[in-house]
Design an enzyme around this catalytic site. Structure first.
Site, PDB file in Angstrom:
ATOM      1  N   GLU A 105       0.831  -1.216   0.000  1.00  0.00           N
ATOM      2  CA  GLU A 105       0.000   0.000   0.000  1.00  0.00           C
ATOM      3  C   GLU A 105       0.864   1.265   0.000  1.00  0.00           C
ATOM      4  OE1 GLU A 105      -2.397  -1.663   3.297  1.00  0.00           O
ATOM      5  OE2 GLU A 105      -4.120  -1.077   2.077  1.00  0.00           O
ATOM      6  N   GLU A 125      -4.003  -9.551   3.267  1.00  0.00           N
ATOM      7  CA  GLU A 125      -4.848  -9.202   4.416  1.00  0.00           C
ATOM      8  C   GLU A 125      -5.958 -10.211   4.709  1.00  0.00           C
ATOM      9  OE1 GLU A 125      -3.437  -7.038   2.492  1.00  0.00           O
ATOM     10  OE2 GLU A 125      -2.916  -5.212   3.591  1.00  0.00           O
TER      11      GLU A 125
HETATM   12  C1  3H9 Z   1      -1.666  -5.135   6.880  1.00  0.00           C
HETATM   13  O1  3H9 Z   1      -0.662  -4.749   6.366  1.00  0.00           O
HETATM   14  C2  3H9 Z   1      -2.885  -4.288   7.063  1.00  0.00           C
HETATM   15  C3  3H9 Z   1      -2.863  -3.071   6.221  1.00  0.00           C
HETATM   16  O2  3H9 Z   1      -3.707  -3.247   5.105  1.00  0.00           O
HETATM   17  C4  3H9 Z   1      -3.204  -1.773   6.911  1.00  0.00           C
HETATM   18  C5  3H9 Z   1      -4.229  -1.784   7.989  1.00  0.00           C
HETATM   19  C6  3H9 Z   1      -4.729  -0.435   8.446  1.00  0.00           C
HETATM   20  N1  3H9 Z   1       3.549  -7.536  12.259  1.00  0.00           N
HETATM   21  O3  3H9 Z   1       7.564 -14.811   9.818  1.00  0.00           O
HETATM   22  P1  3H9 Z   1       8.897 -14.599  10.428  1.00  0.00           P
HETATM   23  C7  3H9 Z   1       7.366 -10.832  13.153  1.00  0.00           C
HETATM   24  S1  3H9 Z   1      -1.811  -6.674   7.503  1.00  0.00           S
HETATM   25  C8  3H9 Z   1       4.140  -7.870  13.413  1.00  0.00           C
HETATM   26  O4  3H9 Z   1       9.377 -15.601  11.404  1.00  0.00           O
HETATM   27  P2  3H9 Z   1      10.210 -14.977   7.878  1.00  0.00           P
HETATM   28  C9  3H9 Z   1       7.077 -12.291  13.441  1.00  0.00           C
HETATM   29  O5  3H9 Z   1       6.065 -12.435  14.402  1.00  0.00           O
HETATM   30  C10 3H9 Z   1      -0.195  -7.352   7.428  1.00  0.00           C
HETATM   31  N2  3H9 Z   1       5.123  -8.773  13.507  1.00  0.00           N
HETATM   32  O6  3H9 Z   1      10.041 -14.338   9.316  1.00  0.00           O
HETATM   33  C11 3H9 Z   1       8.426 -12.791  13.914  1.00  0.00           C
HETATM   34  O7  3H9 Z   1       8.570 -12.422  15.266  1.00  0.00           O
HETATM   35  P3  3H9 Z   1       9.295 -13.384  16.316  1.00  0.00           P
HETATM   36  C12 3H9 Z   1       0.069  -7.950   6.118  1.00  0.00           C
HETATM   37  C13 3H9 Z   1       5.517  -9.360  12.377  1.00  0.00           C
HETATM   38  O8  3H9 Z   1      11.480 -14.440   7.362  1.00  0.00           O
HETATM   39  C14 3H9 Z   1       9.401 -11.967  13.092  1.00  0.00           C
HETATM   40  O9  3H9 Z   1       8.681 -10.804  12.654  1.00  0.00           O
HETATM   41  N3  3H9 Z   1       1.350  -8.581   6.182  1.00  0.00           N
HETATM   42  C15 3H9 Z   1       4.938  -9.067  11.141  1.00  0.00           C
HETATM   43  O10 3H9 Z   1       9.960 -16.431   7.921  1.00  0.00           O
HETATM   44  C16 3H9 Z   1       9.948 -12.679  11.879  1.00  0.00           C
HETATM   45  O11 3H9 Z   1       8.858 -13.173  11.110  1.00  0.00           O
HETATM   46  C17 3H9 Z   1       1.485  -9.890   6.436  1.00  0.00           C
HETATM   47  O12 3H9 Z   1       0.540 -10.600   6.646  1.00  0.00           O
HETATM   48  C18 3H9 Z   1       3.909  -8.100  11.117  1.00  0.00           C
HETATM   49  N4  3H9 Z   1       3.310  -7.760   9.967  1.00  0.00           N
HETATM   50  O13 3H9 Z   1       9.010 -14.349   7.019  1.00  0.00           O
HETATM   51  C19 3H9 Z   1       2.893 -10.411   6.411  1.00  0.00           C
HETATM   52  N5  3H9 Z   1       5.526  -9.827  10.179  1.00  0.00           N
HETATM   53  O14 3H9 Z   1      10.667 -13.557  15.748  1.00  0.00           O
HETATM   54  C20 3H9 Z   1       3.211 -11.178   7.641  1.00  0.00           C
HETATM   55  C21 3H9 Z   1       6.470 -10.540  10.810  1.00  0.00           C
HETATM   56  O15 3H9 Z   1       9.212 -12.624  17.581  1.00  0.00           O
HETATM   57  N6  3H9 Z   1       4.582 -11.630   7.690  1.00  0.00           N
HETATM   58  N7  3H9 Z   1       6.463 -10.267  12.134  1.00  0.00           N
HETATM   59  O16 3H9 Z   1       8.484 -14.657  16.308  1.00  0.00           O
HETATM   60  C22 3H9 Z   1       5.062 -12.646   6.941  1.00  0.00           C
HETATM   61  O17 3H9 Z   1       4.390 -13.204   6.104  1.00  0.00           O
HETATM   62  C23 3H9 Z   1       6.483 -13.078   7.204  1.00  0.00           C
HETATM   63  O18 3H9 Z   1       6.847 -12.581   8.453  1.00  0.00           O
HETATM   64  C24 3H9 Z   1       7.540 -12.632   6.169  1.00  0.00           C
HETATM   65  C25 3H9 Z   1       8.948 -13.000   6.704  1.00  0.00           C
HETATM   66  C26 3H9 Z   1       7.272 -13.332   4.852  1.00  0.00           C
HETATM   67  C27 3H9 Z   1       7.497 -11.134   5.975  1.00  0.00           C
END
Ligand code: 3H9
Length: 705
Positions: A105, A125
């Site tokens: 976004e 999302e």
């Molecule tokens: C959104 O954007 C809404 C919007 O439209 C606006 C609304 C108003 N937030 O997965 P990993 C943490 S919705 C908080 O192990 P990888 C995760 O918990 C969002 N924390 O790494 C972990 O913490 P810990 C849309 C987050 O390399 C650490 O970071 N986005 C977030 O295997 C490492 O993560 C998504 O749905 C977050 N957004 O994978 C993407 N993301 O080490 C969600 C990560 O303490 N994220 N953390 O356990 C992912 O898909 C994967 O994390 C990613 C990296 C592919 C990025």
């Protein structure tokens, strides 16, 4: 200047950098930082273009999901996005890694997008039960064709850089340093006199065919995303992008977004997001403990499971040696593996050369001694205690010192298996789910003497082969199959009471299960469960109705899909289940013969009986310490048993119903149904009467670790 957002000058171009490890998620600091920096840059006439990029391994991976529960603190998303979009000089997003959610976004609010080769753009999302709430539903259809936009948001699947370029989402793809690439692009824009290109001022692409398209998508969603609100809200928001001016559309998106974020669906999906990461953290296992090596794998048994497990490792480049007792088994096993890969090649998800590489990693042998080089050996023969013990005794003699001996048993006592090896510290359960190359779950079963570094290695294995590993302790059926037992028991009993298999499965599927349990038995083979029950007959309830339907069908050879009939018939061309009046009559008559009151349970009763029996067993598992956390159980069920993610898993679901309501229902069933089965677990009772929840219990427990 803010800590997490800073900028530097490259001649007349400002380079803004977001640096908020690990994934540059947008939290209040990032929003405030962007607001401040873009506010400042607006006042600097010497700045002729702005490049916006990220430090670390990725571009912004989304909004900070942790913030959703507490509410979004000021400044809000639109405030800084508007500043970016309103910039009087071109703003170019420089995207590497994954731009997800709010990351995409932000890129959409920029005027141009340069992507590094291999970068991906996604709006996942819906997988969190929400819609893009920072303008994504309004801006994306103004950048890519309407259908591409809807599909991207409905599927949540990211577009790779090449697809982003061809759809218009990326303006340029560069190899190497993306900031340098974006700077070059910015200079070219300035040299060509190109100015700003605000997304909100662009028309929606394909608006003229929107009505038809949106109607088709609504029908698709009703069919494929049952019981869910967020996909329909998404279509509503996109409809507003088509029919309303930008700001009015944005208001529709905001209202829907605010409604969704607090709803149970989104809370459930957020719960799973964190639960799936929490499973990797094992209390008492220090970070100092290093995994053992994992360079070479051995597999015992070339059947369906052995083959599927071999593929998991070959897929990530780990060589595998499969041993079996007969060449014919090895040949058949290898042929199945090849067929599975060929299917992926035909579908286009695998290149022929990748198939060749993977097949080359798999070798077969009749000689156990060939497993001597393996770092990890996984036994995957059928569920027979004597046979498994014999195999482990043999493995103990051929495996090199320190090699891990894993068993893929789904029910058996791993302590007893370990006892025959003389090296019980190396033994662990590695329970894969069929088809092993597809299913997400790996149940890791820690036996009494399993060494801590073996548990760490098992978690590492899960990570390497891209599965979700959940640690459990030894008991019959571990977490998953033990909870299935009472669930299936109730489903089968409902049939003896007069419900048809279709009514039972229909009740479970309409509630959200991927497949009703009776249809699952047909798929897996009804005989499998029946045979394990025969082996454990002395431990089972003395109840002639207990799993009686499965026994009757097995006795008749109606074993499910493989026999063309089971609870259903599968004799039509498409091999689809159809009702079998003969089975209905047979089981109904059996219910009468056993004097089971005929009362045709309602849909709601079927759901409550099956689910509450499962939840009650889950509470026992927590008390016994078989499962470490309620949220681990939720991960097991959603990753391995077709439990609907949007309900958060059985224990989260229980909390949403309220433990007191579940407890009361169990007491009611104790009076109206067979009381031997309806004994509330002490933990469930305690929490219910205290007005507590599994989540609260977990939080209190975690604090005491
Ligand atoms: C959104 O954007 C809404 C919007 O439209 C606006 C609304 C108003 N937030 O997965 P990993 C943490 S919705 C908080 O192990 P990888 C995760 O918990 C969002 N924390 O790494 C972990 O913490 P810990 C849309 C987050 O390399 C650490 O970071 N986005 C977030 O295997 C490492 O993560 C998504 O749905 C977050 N957004 O994978 C993407 N993301 O080490 C969600 C990560 O303490 N994220 N953390 O356990 C992912 O898909 C994967 O994390 C990613 C990296 C592919 C990025």
């Amino acid at each position: 200047m803010s800590e997490v957002v800073s900028y530097s000058m490259s001649n007349d171009i400002a380079v803004v950098t977001i640096a908020s490890p690990p994934v540059n998620a947008v939290d209040q600091r990032v929003r405030a930082g962007l607001k401040k920096v873009f506010g400042e840059l607006r006042e600097r006439p010497e700045v002729h273009a702005i490049v916006l990029g990220c430090a670390g391994k990725t571009f912004v991976a989304g909004a900070d999901i942790k913030e959703f529960d507490s509410g979004i603190a000021e400044p809000g998303y639109h405030e800084f996005l508007r500043l970016i979009e309103d910039s009087k000089v071109p703003v170019i997003a420089a995207v590497h890694g994954t731009a997800l959610g709010a990351g995409t976004e932000i890129a959409l609010a920029c005027h141009y997008r340069v992507a590094q080769e291999g970068a991906r753009f996604g709006l996942p999302e819906l997988s969190l039960g929400i819609i893009p709430g920072a303008g994504g539903t309004q801006r994306l259809p103004r950048v890519v064709p309407l259908e591409t936009a809807i599909d991207m948001m409905l599927s949540g699947k990211p577009l790779a850089s090449a697809a982003a370029l061809s759809s218009g989402l990326a303006d340029k793809v560069v190899a190497g340093d993306v900031i340098a690439g974006a700077l070059d692009y910015a200079r070219a824009l300035l040299a060509g006199g190109a100015g700003v290109r605000r997304t909100r001022e662009q028309p929606v692409q394909g608006a003229e065919k929107a009505a038809e398209l949106l109607a088709a998508k609504r029908t698709q969603v009703a069919r494929t995303m049952r019981n869910r609100r967020s996909p329909l809200a998404l279509i509503e928001a996109v409809e507003a992008a088509v029919s309303k001016p930008f700001d009015a559309g944005l208001a529709v998106e905001s209202a829907l977004s605010a409604e969704l974020v607090q709803a149970t669906e989104a809370r459930a999906l957020r719960h799973l997001f964190f639960a799936e990461r929490e499973v990797r953290k094992i209390p008492g296992l220090s970070a100092e403990i290093k995994p053992r090596p994992l360079a070479r794998l051995g597999i015992v048994g070339a059947g369906t499971m052995g083959g599927g497990i071999s593929m998991c490792f070959a897929n990530v480049g780990i060589p595998v040696t499969i041993v079996d007792t007969a060449q014919a088994n090895l040949d058949r096993g290898l042929a199945t593996i090849r067929k599975n890969y060929e299917r992926s090649v035909t579908r286009g998800s695998l290149k022929p050369e990748q198939m060749a590489e993977r097949l080359a990693l798999i070798t077969t042998t009749l000689d156990y001694a060939d497993l001597g080089q393996a770092d990890v050996i996984i036994e995957a023969v059928f569920e027979n205690f004597a046979l498994k013990k014999e195999i482990f005794a043999k493995l103990a003699t051929v495996a090199k010192p320190g090699a891990i001996l894993g068993t893929n048993t789904s029910t058996l006592d791993i302590d007893e298996i370990a006892a025959v090896t003389g090296r019980a510290q190396d033994v662990i359960g590695l329970h894969f789910f069929s088809p092993a190359n597809v299913m997400q779950l790996l149940e890791i079963v820690e036996a009494k003497q399993t060494a801590p570094d073996v548990v760490v290695t098992a978690l590492e294995i899960a990570k390497r082969i891209k599965k979700t590993g959940v640690v459990a302790k030894v008991c019959y059926g571990f977490i998953g199959n033990r909870m299935m037992d009472p669930y299936g028991r109730e489903a089968e009993h409902c049939v003896l009471e007069g419900a048809t298999p279709e009514e039972v499965d229909g009740a479970l599927e309409s509630w959200g299960m991927a497949m009703g349990i009776l249809a699952v038995y047909d798929m897996a083979g009804i005989d499998i469960g029946h045979l394990t029950r025969l082996e454990r007959a002395h431990l089972l309830p003395k109840d002639p109705g207990f799993y009686r339907p499965s026994a009757m069908l097995t006795e008749r050879g109606w074993l499910g899909q493989k026999a063309g009939r089971g609870y259903y018939r599968y004799d039509n061309a498409e091999k689809k289940r159809t009702v079998d009046p003969e089975v209905i009559a047979l089981l109904h008559a059996e219910g009468l013969r056993l004097n089971i009151p005929q009362r045709k349970p309602s849909r709601q009763e079927i759901q409550e009986r099956c689910l509450y029996a499962m939840i009650n067993e889950g509470a026992l598992l927590l008390e016994e310490g078989i499962a470490l956390r309620a949220s681990d159980i939720d991960v097991v069920y959603t990753a391995g048993y077709g439990f609907p993610r949007y309900r958060g898993g059985p224990m989260f679901y229980a909390d949403t119903v309220g433990l007191k309501a579940i407890y009361d229902k169990i007491i009611e069933f104790q009076k109206t149904l067979d009381p031997q089965y309806w004994q509330p677990a002490p933990l469930l009772k305690k929490l219910a009467l205290a007005g507590s929840s599994f989540a609260q219990y977990q939080a209190e427990h975690e604090n005491s670790h």
